[in-house]
Design an enzyme around this catalytic site. Structure first.
Site, PDB file in Angstrom:
ATOM      1  N   ARG A 124       0.544  -1.189   0.065  1.00 32.24           N
ATOM      2  CA  ARG A 124      -0.297  -0.018   0.361  1.00 32.24           C
ATOM      3  C   ARG A 124       1.024   1.145   0.007  1.00 32.24           C
ATOM      4  O   ARG A 124       2.413   1.354   0.353  1.00 32.24           O
ATOM      5  CB  ARG A 124      -0.709  -0.407   1.267  1.00 32.24           C
ATOM      6  CG  ARG A 124      -2.178  -0.909   1.309  1.00 32.24           C
ATOM      7  CD  ARG A 124      -2.842  -0.675   0.134  1.00 32.24           C
ATOM      8  NE  ARG A 124      -4.454  -1.093  -0.280  1.00 32.24           N
ATOM      9  CZ  ARG A 124      -4.319  -2.091  -0.628  1.00 32.24           C
ATOM     10  NH1 ARG A 124      -3.475  -2.344  -1.672  1.00 32.24           N
ATOM     11  NH2 ARG A 124      -5.654  -2.400  -0.319  1.00 32.24           N
TER      12      ARG A 124
ATOM     13  N   GLU B 152      -3.590   7.560  -4.878  1.00 32.24           N
ATOM     14  CA  GLU B 152      -3.904   6.532  -5.932  1.00 32.24           C
ATOM     15  C   GLU B 152      -5.059   7.538  -6.909  1.00 32.24           C
ATOM     16  O   GLU B 152      -5.963   7.809  -5.985  1.00 32.24           O
ATOM     17  CB  GLU B 152      -3.913   5.145  -6.726  1.00 32.24           C
ATOM     18  CG  GLU B 152      -2.624   4.710  -5.809  1.00 32.24           C
ATOM     19  CD  GLU B 152      -3.145   2.756  -5.327  1.00 32.24           C
ATOM     20  OE1 GLU B 152      -1.947   2.141  -4.955  1.00 32.24           O
ATOM     21  OE2 GLU B 152      -3.538   2.252  -6.044  1.00 32.24           O
TER      22      GLU B 152
ATOM     23  N   HIS C 145      -0.888   0.123  -9.836  1.00 36.39           N
ATOM     24  CA  HIS C 145      -1.795  -0.679  -8.669  1.00 36.39           C
ATOM     25  C   HIS C 145      -1.896  -1.801  -9.207  1.00 36.39           C
ATOM     26  O   HIS C 145      -3.387  -2.295  -9.985  1.00 36.39           O
ATOM     27  CB  HIS C 145      -2.697   0.140  -8.066  1.00 36.39           C
ATOM     28  CG  HIS C 145      -3.651  -0.753  -6.903  1.00 36.39           C
ATOM     29  ND1 HIS C 145      -3.751  -0.272  -5.700  1.00 36.39           N
ATOM     30  CD2 HIS C 145      -2.996  -1.963  -5.764  1.00 36.39           C
ATOM     31  CE1 HIS C 145      -4.172  -1.142  -4.798  1.00 36.39           C
ATOM     32  NE2 HIS C 145      -3.319  -2.053  -5.321  1.00 36.39           N
TER      33      HIS C 145
HETATM   34  C1  8YV Z   1      -7.213  -4.596  -5.966  1.00 37.13           C
HETATM   35  C2  8YV Z   1      -5.808  -4.750  -3.825  1.00 37.13           C
HETATM   36  O1  8YV Z   1      -6.772  -4.217  -7.413  1.00 37.13           O
HETATM   37  O2  8YV Z   1      -5.912  -7.244  -3.181  1.00 37.13           O
HETATM   38  C3  8YV Z   1      -6.023  -5.830  -2.589  1.00 37.13           C
HETATM   39  O3  8YV Z   1      -5.896  -5.435  -1.685  1.00 37.13           O
HETATM   40  O4  8YV Z   1      -5.520  -3.941  -3.633  1.00 37.13           O
HETATM   41  C4  8YV Z   1      -6.052  -5.238  -5.593  1.00 37.13           C
HETATM   42  O5  8YV Z   1      -6.177  -6.439  -5.438  1.00 37.13           O
HETATM   43  C5  8YV Z   1      -7.814  -4.547  -5.055  1.00 37.13           C
HETATM   44  O6  8YV Z   1      -8.401  -4.999  -4.843  1.00 37.13           O
HETATM   45  C6  8YV Z   1      -9.103  -4.506  -6.606  1.00 37.13           C
HETATM   46  O7  8YV Z   1     -10.342  -4.446  -5.850  1.00 37.13           O
END
Ligand code: 8YV
Length: 299
Positions: free
Chosen positions: A218, A247, A265
């Protein structure tokens, strides 16, 4: 036909997943009614106490992602609201990308590609990746998968985490000690109050001017201004970044640095993994509506 239960959709989702949700729920993208029983969001979605309070009938928050750092778990717990995520199905993809970003920085893959597209050929020497000491912050499923992928490169694997794990890799007591002991610092811990801004100027200085930072966790884990300054001043040698503080905004300074590889991401962004994540979201919601145990509950 009885009305379908109400669901509040708070993040962009693949059309197939939206269609499947619409077969099960009356889907609201704004102004959720008080009868709303479910929320569906992404890994970065914010579900705070105020939103939970606004929905007296809320029963479940289904996150399409492994991270749920935007969900107020205490507020959900206090209301008996279930929270689910999508662990495991994305572990390999996120770990693959971490290794890909590391190699792209060390071997100048992206910047050389750009140079050739500009008609270039002669490029500066890169740096050897094999044999580098790899430090992993957070040895959960994703951190563990990264360690297993990095081990065959022949360098020592080191880690720090909330506690020492029954693994052969060397444990360091904190992230500063880890940064000082490794050549490549890979972030794989969840976003939380405890990891907020944990990679600061002191940690970057400990990593050193031959060090590389990789973040597939993150943006909140790093002091982004300190990272930009450390790259500008060559306090560290390079960075591979898939996540950012705000983001999709990315500091312009990072966009012109040859020693930086940027990714929007994309950790879990493969056709296969997103399909598996969607199936797990639906399985959690179906289990909840059917009164059976939830496949991947956080609480
Ligand atoms: C996804 C993420 O891009 O799993 C996570 O925590 O950040 C990513 O896999 C995000 O959840 C989009 O839905």
């Amino acid at each position: 036909m009885a009305d379908l239960p109400d669901l509040y959709l708070i993040a962009d989702m693949a059309p197939d997943l939206v269609a499947a949700l619409e077969q099960r729920f009356t889907v609201h993208r704004s102004d959720p009614p008080a009868t709303t029983r479910a929320i569906c969001g992404g890994g970065s979605s914010v579900v705070d106490a105020a939103l939970i309070e606004r929905l007296p009938a809320l029963e479940i928050i289904a996150i399409n992602g492994v991270g749920y750092d935007g969900v107020d778990l205490n507020a959900a717990k206090a209301r008996g609201v279930r929270v689910t995520n999508t662990p495991d199905v994305l572990t390999d993809d996120v770990a693959d990308l971490a290794i890909g970003l590391w190699l792209a920085v060390e071997r100048r893959i992206a910047v050389n590609d750009a140079a050739m597209r500009d008609g270039g050929w002669a490029v500066p020497l890169a740096r050897r990746a094999s044999g580098r000491k790899i430090g992993i912050f957070g040895l959960g499923r994703i951190g563990h998968a990264i360690a297993k992928r990095a081990a065959p490169f022949g360098g020592e694997i080191l880690y720090t985490a909330r506690s020492e794990k029954p693994v052969a890799w060397r444990f360091l007591p904190d992230i500063t000690a880890l940064a000082a002991a490794c050549d490549v610092l890979i972030l794989a811990a969840p976003g939380s109050a405890g990891t907020q801004g944990i990679v600061d100027a002191a940690v970057l200085a400990a990593l050193g001017n031959e060090g590389v930072l990789v973040n597939v966790a993150r943006g909140s884990l790093v002091d982004q201004a300190a990272v930009v300054a450390a790259l500008e001043k060559r306090t560290i040698a390079g960075a591979g970044l898939d996540v950012f503080a705000d983001e999709p905004a990315v500091p312009d300074a990072l966009k012109t640095m040859p020693q930086v590889v940027l990714s929007p991401h994309q950790g879990s962004a493969t056709v296969e993994t997103r399909a598996a994540m969607a199936a797990l979201v639906l399985a959690n919601l179906d289990a909840h509506l059917g009164g059976s145990p939830l496949p991947s509950a956080v609480i």
